[in-house]
Each structure stands twice: as structure tokens, then as C-alpha cells.
Design a protein around this motif. Structure first.
Motif, short mmCIF file in Angstrom:
data_model
loop_
_atom_site.label_atom_id
_atom_site.label_comp_id
_atom_site.label_asym_id
_atom_site.label_seq_id
_atom_site.Cartn_x
_atom_site.Cartn_y
_atom_site.Cartn_z
N UNK A 61 48.06 38.57 39.62
CA UNK A 61 48.03 39.96 39.15
C UNK A 61 48.85 40.87 40.05
N UNK A 62 49.24 42.02 39.50
CA UNK A 62 49.97 43.03 40.29
C UNK A 62 48.99 43.78 41.19
N UNK A 63 49.34 43.88 42.47
CA UNK A 63 48.60 44.74 43.37
C UNK A 63 47.25 44.22 43.81
N UNK A 64 47.05 42.92 43.74
CA UNK A 64 45.87 42.30 44.34
C UNK A 64 46.40 41.26 45.30
N UNK A 65 46.86 41.72 46.47
CA UNK A 65 47.66 40.88 47.36
C UNK A 65 46.91 39.67 47.90
N UNK A 66 47.23 38.54 47.33
CA UNK A 66 46.68 37.25 47.77
C UNK A 66 47.77 36.20 47.67
N UNK A 67 47.63 35.16 48.46
CA UNK A 67 48.46 33.98 48.32
C UNK A 67 47.76 33.04 47.34
N UNK A 68 48.55 32.17 46.73
CA UNK A 68 47.98 31.21 45.77
C UNK A 68 46.91 30.35 46.43
N UNK A 69 47.04 30.13 47.73
CA UNK A 69 46.11 29.25 48.43
C UNK A 69 44.85 29.98 48.91
N UNK A 70 44.77 31.32 48.71
CA UNK A 70 43.62 32.08 49.21
C UNK A 70 42.38 31.83 48.37
#
Length: 453
Positions: A61-70
Motif C-alpha cells: 500500500x501507499x504510505x504504510x512504510x514496510x518492507x516485504x519481509x516485515x
């Protein structure tokens, strides 16, 4: 929040919804844009949903700063926010807070607002907010997009009765839905542009109002769609018409008594607002350029914030960092009744959680630092030339999204309110949006230059 702690409340909410015919619950939150994202669960699953069973990958999503591995984000619904969808009675909406690793997710929009509401509470304040919803309702035809009513063709269509009556079917359904949910609609009308409308409803605490504002956009589109039309929350869909604002009407109340602390019978400056209110205004004006990136968050927003650009004769939008009495040419206006401050720079595309959070933080800073906004402007600000404005020491609002994002990036309040991850994510996304726009070759450029030389 755990399942055990909420079980009793969950039971009462589930029983009420079951009796109303609800089958499904939406665990909902918003992205950077204030657009609702959700998962649906059977109502029998509500207890587990209340404990955070529904997981989301922020990297999608836009603006939910996470890495794919989080670790995924867990949506934990605010049970007090439950509302049955008026147009789909078998579904209930829940505004939710996002968690990860058992803690509130710092970059979630609703959590960002709640942090500032906590800061206000520590100072003894409740932040009350009303948002005026302006939007267009249009229809697709083989010839292109047009107004619903073939009589909606006046140069100055504000308050027109005939076009409003031609739109009354969908307006009635939407207003009745809002009334059914207890929002307290007290006025609606045809606005300043063909196809444009405004619905006004009671103010509330800021968190409730932000929940309602994002839900309104969903609801309006769904109800209007049933009638064969579409609602648009683009700030300025037409170059020659007024744009759609989302004016923030703000006041602080005593957290114990509920007394409006902006009200006064003794205002020597003549606006009808307390000294506390003036300090709040001063803080907002101090951070106005940075605020613009959040309350006017699109490329298109800055085509609304101009002096000219409407066939009705006025854009009704601010361009100066100024305040005044019941004067619509200022960024901040104290309406005739006093006791509140209206921010006219905010538009209907904004994420209301982020907008409310940053404007509240700015106002609270003005109170903490005992700031003074100077004398109010009661004159028509549009009459000033740029040279005169500069002579008076009045600042200008940013003229583009690019300028606004630069102001946001250099204002220390932005990082403090948003948190490091959301601050970076917001700047990265908005700079990319601005760069893509700058690289785009428009029809205007082609028409002007293709055979010009």
C-alpha cells in the motif's frame, strides 16, 4: 487490546449488529491518501477481529512504510466506531488502529492523529473539528463527462434551485443515510460550480470527524453510483470552475467541562475569538507552508489555490498566509458567529487524519510558545498585488505541490508529528508524484507548441 479485555463489549456490539441484520464486519483503515482499505469477516468472527486477527502487508500500500519481509500490520477495530452501511445493511464498518509487534504502528494515519490528540489532552484540551464536504457529482455520456442536470449551465450557479432539485434523488438518499447514522446534517446546497455540491453536518471530536470524512467519500460514491453517476473528490476537476474544499472548522474545548475555549465576549481585535484562539491561529500560520503539503496534497490541489480560475468570478480559495474575520480571502477565517477557526486551504482530497494531526500540532505550538498572529485582515486580500503583499510582510501559500513538499521537508514539526518512517514515505511519494507530473507532456503544451515554431 486483547480478546479477553474486549469480550464483553464485543458481545454487546455483535448482538446489536446481528439484530440489525448485519452479516459481515469490515476491519478498515486508510492509506496515505485517506482511502479506505479493509478485510471482511463474518460477524461471528468479530471477537477475534477485535483482538487483531486481520493482518495486512504495508508494503502493498501507499504510505504504510514496510518492507516485504516485515511483520504484518494488525487492524484492531475501534468498537465505538461501528456503523452499519446505509446502502448495504448486511455490512458494518469499523475504523481500526494498526499495530505491529504488539505496538501501535507509528506510521498509521489514525495513530498519528491520536498522538496529537493525546498531546492536546495533556494540555487540558479536546480538539473539536467540523469538515465541510464539497464535491462534484457527474455522469459519463458518449460525448464525455457532464453534469447530472441539463439545467446546470449557469455562469454563477451557486445556490441554484433547479439544478439542485434535479439532483435531489441521490442527495436525499445520501442525506438520509448521514442522518440515520446520527451525523446531524443541517444544510446542503448546490455550490459555486456546475455539478458541485456541499453537505454540512455537526462537528465532533477530531478522531470521529476524520473517521466520518473518509467514510463519507466511500458512502457518497457508492450511493451516487446506484443512480448511474459518480462523485469526484478531485480538488479542481475543471479549469474554469471553482474547486472543492474541505474547510476545517476548529476549536479547543476544556477536557473536563467541554467548554469551548475559543469563545469570548471580549475580543478587542473584533473577530469574536479568545486569546487562546489567536495563539492557535499564530501557530497554524507559522507552519502554513508545510501544512499545505498535507491539507492540499495533490498536483491538482494548487490549481484550486489561485486568485482567478472560475467563470463565477471568484475561486473562493486562499493564496496568502493570513487570517481575518468573516473574510473568505484569508487562509484562516473566524466566521461571523465566532468561537471557531476555519482553515480554507484544506481540500476534499486530503487525508483528514494527517491534516488534523499536523494542524493541531501547529496550533498547540502556538499556544505553548505564546505566539501572536498580529492584526486580522478584514480587507479583500485578492485586491493586493504581489509587491504590496511582500511590502506588508504577508507570506504566500506554496504555488505547487513541489514547493509544498519542500516546505514540509524543511519544517521540523513535520517529522515530529509524522514520525521518521511516515515523514520519509510521504516526502518520497509526493516528490515522485510531482516529478511525474513535471515530466508529463500535456495537451496544452502540444496545442501551443507543436506547430508554433
Amino acid at each position: 487490546m486483547t480478546i479477553v479485555e474486549t469480550a464483553t463489549t464485543v458481545d454487546s456490539v455483535r448482538t446489536r449488529l446481528q439484530e440489525a441484520g448485519v452479516k459481515y464486519a469490515m476491519a478498515s483503515f486508510v492509506d496515505l491518501h485517506g482511502s479506505i482499505k479493509t478485510k471482511f469477516v463474518p460477524l461471528s468472527h468479530l471477537e477475534r477481529m477485535a483482538g487483531g486477527s486481520e493482518l495486512f502487508t504495508g508494503a502493498a500500500l501507499d504510505g504504510l512504510p514496510q518492507d516485504i519481509s516485515d511483520e504484518e500490520l494488525s487492524a484492531r477495530p475501534d468498537l465505538d466506531s461501528a456503523v452499519q452501511l446505509p446502502w448495504r445493511k448486511d455490512v458494518a464498518f469499523f475504523a481500526s488502529d494498526l499495530y505491529t509487534k504488539g505496538e501501535p504502528f507509528e506510521a498509521a494515519s489514525r495513530n498519528i492523529l491520536k498522538r496529537q490528540l493525546d498531546a492536546a489532552a495533556e494540555m487540558g484540551f479536546t480538539f473539536n473539528l467540523g469538515i465541510e464536504t464539497e464535491f462534484f457529482v457527474l455522469k459519463d455520456t458518449p460525448e464525455g463527462v457532464t453534469e447530472v442536470s441539463d439545467r446546470d449551465d449557469l455562469a454563477k450557479p451557486c445556490y441554484t434551485a433547479t439544478a439542485a432539485l434535479d439532483n435531489l434523488d441521490w442527495l436525499t438518499e445520501l442525506v438520509e443515510a448521514m442522518t440515520e447514522m446520527g451525523w446531524g446534517v443541517y444544510s446542503f446546497d448546490h455550490e459555486d460550480a456546475p455539478g458541485q455540491f456541499e453537505i454540512d453536518f455537526n462537528y465532533s471530536d477530531a478522531l470521529t470527524m476524520a473517521d466520518r470524512a473518509v467514510f463519507f467519500r466511500l458512502m457518497a460514491n457508492e450511493i451516487v453510483r446506484k443512480h448511474g453517476y459518480f462523485a469526484t473528490f478531485m480538488p479542481k476537476p475543471f479549469a474554469d470552475r471553482s474547486g472543492s474544499g474541505a474547510h476545517f472548522n476548529m476549536s479547543l474545548a476544556d477536557i473536563e467541562t467541554g467548554e469551548n475555549l475559543f469563545e469570548t465576549d471580549d475580543d478587542p481585535r473584533g473577530c469574536g475569538i479568545s486569546e487562546l484562539g489567536y495563539k492557535f491561529i499564530a501557530g497554524v500560520l507559522k507552519h502554513a507552508p508545510a501544512l499545505s503539503a498535507v491539507i492540499a496534497p495533490t498536483v491538482n490541489s494548487y490549481k484550486r489555490l489561485v486568485r482567478q480560475g472560475s467563470m463565477s468570478g471568484s475561486t473562493w480559495a486562499p493564496v496568502f498566509v493570513s487570517y481575518g474575520n468573516n473574510n473568505r480571502t484569508n487562509m484562516l477565517r473566524v466566521p461571523l458567529q465566532g468561537g471557531r477557526v476555519e482553515c480554507r486551504a484544506a481540500d476534499i482530497s486530503c487525508n483528514p487524519y494527517l491534516g488534523a494531526a499536523l494542524i493541531l500540532a501547529a496550533g498547540l505550538e502556538g499556544i505553548r510558545e505564546d505566539l501572536d498572529p498580529g492584526a486580522p485582515h478584514t480587507e479583500n486580500m485578492y485586491d493586493y498585488t504581489e509587491a504590496q503583499v511582500a511590502q506588508l510582510g504577508i507570506g504566500m501559500l506554496p504555488r505547487s505541490l513541489g514547493e509544498a513538499v519542500d516546505e514540509f521537508a524543511t519544517d521540523s514539526l513535520s517529522r515530529a508529528v509524522f514520525g521518521e518512517a511516515m515523514y520519509d514515505a510521504f516526502i518520497d511519494y509526493k516528490r515522485q508524484e510531482w516529478n511525474e507530473y513535471q515530466a508529463h507532456v500535456s495537451d496544452w503544451e502540444t496545442a501551443r507548441y507543436l506547430k508554433f515554431f
